[in-house]
Motif scaffolding. Structure first.
Motif, PDB file in Angstrom:
ATOM      1  N   VAL A 307       0.832  -1.205   0.000  1.00 28.78           N
ATOM      2  CA  VAL A 307       0.000   0.000   0.000  1.00 28.78           C
ATOM      3  C   VAL A 307       0.865   1.253   0.000  1.00 28.78           C
ATOM      4  O   VAL A 307       0.600   2.230  -0.713  1.00 28.78           O
ATOM      5  CB  VAL A 307      -0.963  -0.014   1.198  1.00 28.78           C
ATOM      6  N   VAL A 308       1.938   1.264   0.796  1.00 29.33           N
ATOM      7  CA  VAL A 308       2.821   2.429   0.860  1.00 29.33           C
ATOM      8  C   VAL A 308       3.532   2.639  -0.472  1.00 29.33           C
ATOM      9  O   VAL A 308       3.696   3.776  -0.949  1.00 29.33           O
ATOM     10  CB  VAL A 308       3.822   2.258   2.016  1.00 29.33           C
ATOM     11  N   ASP A 309       3.951   1.529  -1.091  1.00 26.80           N
ATOM     12  CA  ASP A 309       4.642   1.664  -2.383  1.00 26.80           C
ATOM     13  C   ASP A 309       3.729   2.249  -3.450  1.00 26.80           C
ATOM     14  O   ASP A 309       4.184   2.989  -4.338  1.00 26.80           O
ATOM     15  CB  ASP A 309       5.164   0.301  -2.833  1.00 26.80           C
ATOM     16  N   GLU A 310       2.444   1.934  -3.398  1.00 31.65           N
ATOM     17  CA  GLU A 310       1.508   2.399  -4.416  1.00 31.65           C
ATOM     18  C   GLU A 310       0.957   3.786  -4.113  1.00 31.65           C
ATOM     19  O   GLU A 310       0.362   4.421  -4.992  1.00 31.65           O
ATOM     20  CB  GLU A 310       0.338   1.418  -4.533  1.00 31.65           C
ATOM     21  N   ALA A 311       1.119   4.281  -2.894  1.00 33.05           N
ATOM     22  CA  ALA A 311       0.526   5.558  -2.517  1.00 33.05           C
ATOM     23  C   ALA A 311       1.294   6.724  -3.134  1.00 33.05           C
ATOM     24  O   ALA A 311       2.537   6.714  -3.175  1.00 33.05           O
ATOM     25  CB  ALA A 311       0.510   5.701  -0.997  1.00 33.05           C
ATOM     26  N   PRO A 312       0.611   7.757  -3.621  1.00 31.10           N
ATOM     27  CA  PRO A 312       1.275   8.963  -4.156  1.00 31.10           C
ATOM     28  C   PRO A 312       1.735   9.869  -3.004  1.00 31.10           C
ATOM     29  O   PRO A 312       0.999  10.747  -2.546  1.00 31.10           O
ATOM     30  CB  PRO A 312       0.184   9.619  -4.994  1.00 31.10           C
ATOM     31  N   THR A 313       2.954   9.614  -2.520  1.00 30.22           N
ATOM     32  CA  THR A 313       3.434  10.365  -1.354  1.00 30.22           C
ATOM     33  C   THR A 313       3.717  11.835  -1.671  1.00 30.22           C
ATOM     34  O   THR A 313       3.614  12.692  -0.795  1.00 30.22           O
ATOM     35  CB  THR A 313       4.692   9.704  -0.807  1.00 30.22           C
ATOM     36  N   LYS A 314       4.117  12.172  -2.873  1.00 29.85           N
ATOM     37  CA  LYS A 314       4.313  13.566  -3.300  1.00 29.85           C
ATOM     38  C   LYS A 314       5.226  14.352  -2.344  1.00 29.85           C
ATOM     39  O   LYS A 314       4.883  15.414  -1.844  1.00 29.85           O
ATOM     40  CB  LYS A 314       2.969  14.280  -3.416  1.00 29.85           C
ATOM     41  N   GLY A 315       6.392  13.802  -2.065  1.00 29.50           N
ATOM     42  CA  GLY A 315       7.348  14.500  -1.223  1.00 29.50           C
ATOM     43  C   GLY A 315       7.174  14.276   0.263  1.00 29.50           C
ATOM     44  O   GLY A 315       7.992  14.745   1.057  1.00 29.50           O
ATOM     45  N   HIS A 316       6.100  13.598   0.674  1.00 24.52           N
ATOM     46  CA  HIS A 316       5.905  13.305   2.086  1.00 24.52           C
ATOM     47  C   HIS A 316       6.795  12.133   2.504  1.00 24.52           C
ATOM     48  O   HIS A 316       7.254  11.337   1.683  1.00 24.52           O
ATOM     49  CB  HIS A 316       4.443  12.982   2.375  1.00 24.52           C
TER      50      HIS A 316
END
Length: 434
Positions: A307-316
């Protein structure tokens, strides 16, 4: 123009119609029970009424039959009552002997009557009983009253001359009277008892019918509540992106925005609306119970990392500290719950203009925590954080609501608390395979 009653019926809400149906079911149940109970009560009362009359008639028939054996005739065929008068106390119960006039069968003369009867009835009552027995050529019994108004049972039995022809009429009639006050009092008490019992049973059946009808319509009311909640969620969540799309389209028509930028913003809004619709449908299925929970052994640590790998973190910044953990859960539902918790932390777990710092931990006991370093949870929403339209930052909070439903669907829990870094911490507990 239609009558007012049709206009009023048209304004009833679905819930009001269901409640009206419940009242009708309760009333029908009560009426059906009342009809059955009243029918049984009427049969019981009539049976008792006929029973005590039959008992009195049987007793009086035995008395008159014995008295008939004491009647004698002389050589001229005249009736002799000396043996009857000497052998039987004709005063109690009163016994009257009537003779039929040879030239007029309808005329009766009193041959013997007690001087001081224990029950005094009018002469007309005795005469009418005798005439009825003569006309019927058989015994007759009916209700009557004494001169004091007390209820009695009058019984008349005809008798015949010893050597009379087969087609000859009665020679006379024996009329006796029995006290009916005690049986009628017992019958009256039975009537009151049966009436009171029927009333109590009808009220009890009405209460039971109301409870049963309430249980019967409860799923319908719950379905209506879920439907209204879903429609409210959909209207609330889609109103903002729909307005944004309208504004964006009007801006593009006026030529105030670059076409490529319009397309990019439109794509982002469309993706956001797609996620909203997907979330609404998931929540509706969970609330209605139509979403099947396919429980199976699941590596929770691997799912969280995916889930973390697929999430769009956008610099977070998102860190994962996970131990090898196996839980029994639905992979798709748990993935959505974890994704919603992560999205909530990335959206609200930081100050404006500052990247989010999210820490996700997975323990061997099936406990997953998502903690951010943001401003924390406002006290006014902490108690209702997992209800729809509640998130504390102006959004709908639908993701947290879905995550809570997923936890409860698996027999787990989802709690929110203050983290060690001052932000919010969400703790998701799922059953393990042990």
């Amino acid at each position: 123009m239609r009558p007012a009653r049709f206009r009023r019926a048209r304004t009833l809400t679905p819930a009001a119609r269901v409640l009206r149906l419940r009242r009708r079911i309760s009333l029908l149940f009560a009426l059906t029970s009342a009809v059955g109970l009243i029918a049984m009560a009427v049969l019981a009362v009539r049976s008792d009424s006929g029973r005590w009359r039959e008992q009195l008639d049987h007793t009086m028939d035995a008395d008159t039959s014995w008295a008939l054996g004491l009647l004698e005739t002389d050589e001229d065929g005249r009736l002799v009552l000396d043996v009857l008068a000497d052998s039987v106390d004709t005063a109690c119960p009163p016994l009257t002997v009537l003779l039929v006039a040879p030239d007029d069968p309808g005329a009766l003369t009193v041959e013997h009557a007690p001087a001081k009867p224990c029950l005094t009835v009018g002469r007309a009552v005795v005469q009418e009983a005798g005439r009825a027995a003569v006309r019927a050529d058989g015994v007759r019994a009916f209700d009557g009253r004494t001169t004091d108004g007390e209820p009695v049972r009058v019984f008349a039995q005809p008798f015949y001359a010893p050597e009379a022809a087969d087609d000859a009429g009665p020679q006379g009639v024996l009329v006796t009277v029995a006290d009916a006050s005690a049986p009628q009092d017992d019958h009256r008490r039975l009537v009151w008892l049966v009436t009171g019992g029927c009333a109590v049973l009808v009220l009890l059946s009405a209460a039971v019918g109301h409870v049963l009808s309430g249980r019967a319509v409860r799923p319908a009311l719950a379905a209506l509540d879920r439907q209204e909640a879903f429609l409210a969620d959909a209207a609330h969540d889609l109103r903002t992106p729909a307005a944004s799309l309208r504004t964006l389209a009007e801006t593009a028509l006026r030529g105030e925005t670059d076409g490529a930028d319009v397309h990019q913003r439109t794509l982002r809004l469309a993706e956001g609306m797609g996620r909203l619709v997907d979330g609404l449908l998931t929540r509706a299925r969970l609330m209605s119970g139509t979403a099947a929970v396919a429980r199976q052994p699941l590596r929770l640590d691997q799912l969280v990392e995916a889930v973390v790998d697929e999430a769009p973190t956008k610099g977070h910044r998102v860190r994962v500290e996970a131990e090898e953990t196996v839980v029994v859960a639905d992979p798709d539902l748990v993935r959505r719950a974890v994704g919603n918790l992560l999205d909530n932390a990335l959206a609200h777990g930081h100050a404006p203009g500052v990247p989010a710092d999210v820490l996700i931990t997975v323990g061997r006991d099936g406990v997953l925590t998502v903690e951010d370093a943001g401003p924390g949870l406002p006290p006014e929403v902490a108690g209702a954080l997992f209800e729809r339209f509640r998130s504390g930052s102006g959004s709908t909070g639908l993701g947290l609501s879905i995550a809570s439903w997923v936890a409860h669907a698996h027999g787990g829990t989802l709690a929110a608390e203050r983290g060690e870094r001052g932000g919010a911490r969400f703790v998701l507990r799922l059953p393990t395979s042990d």
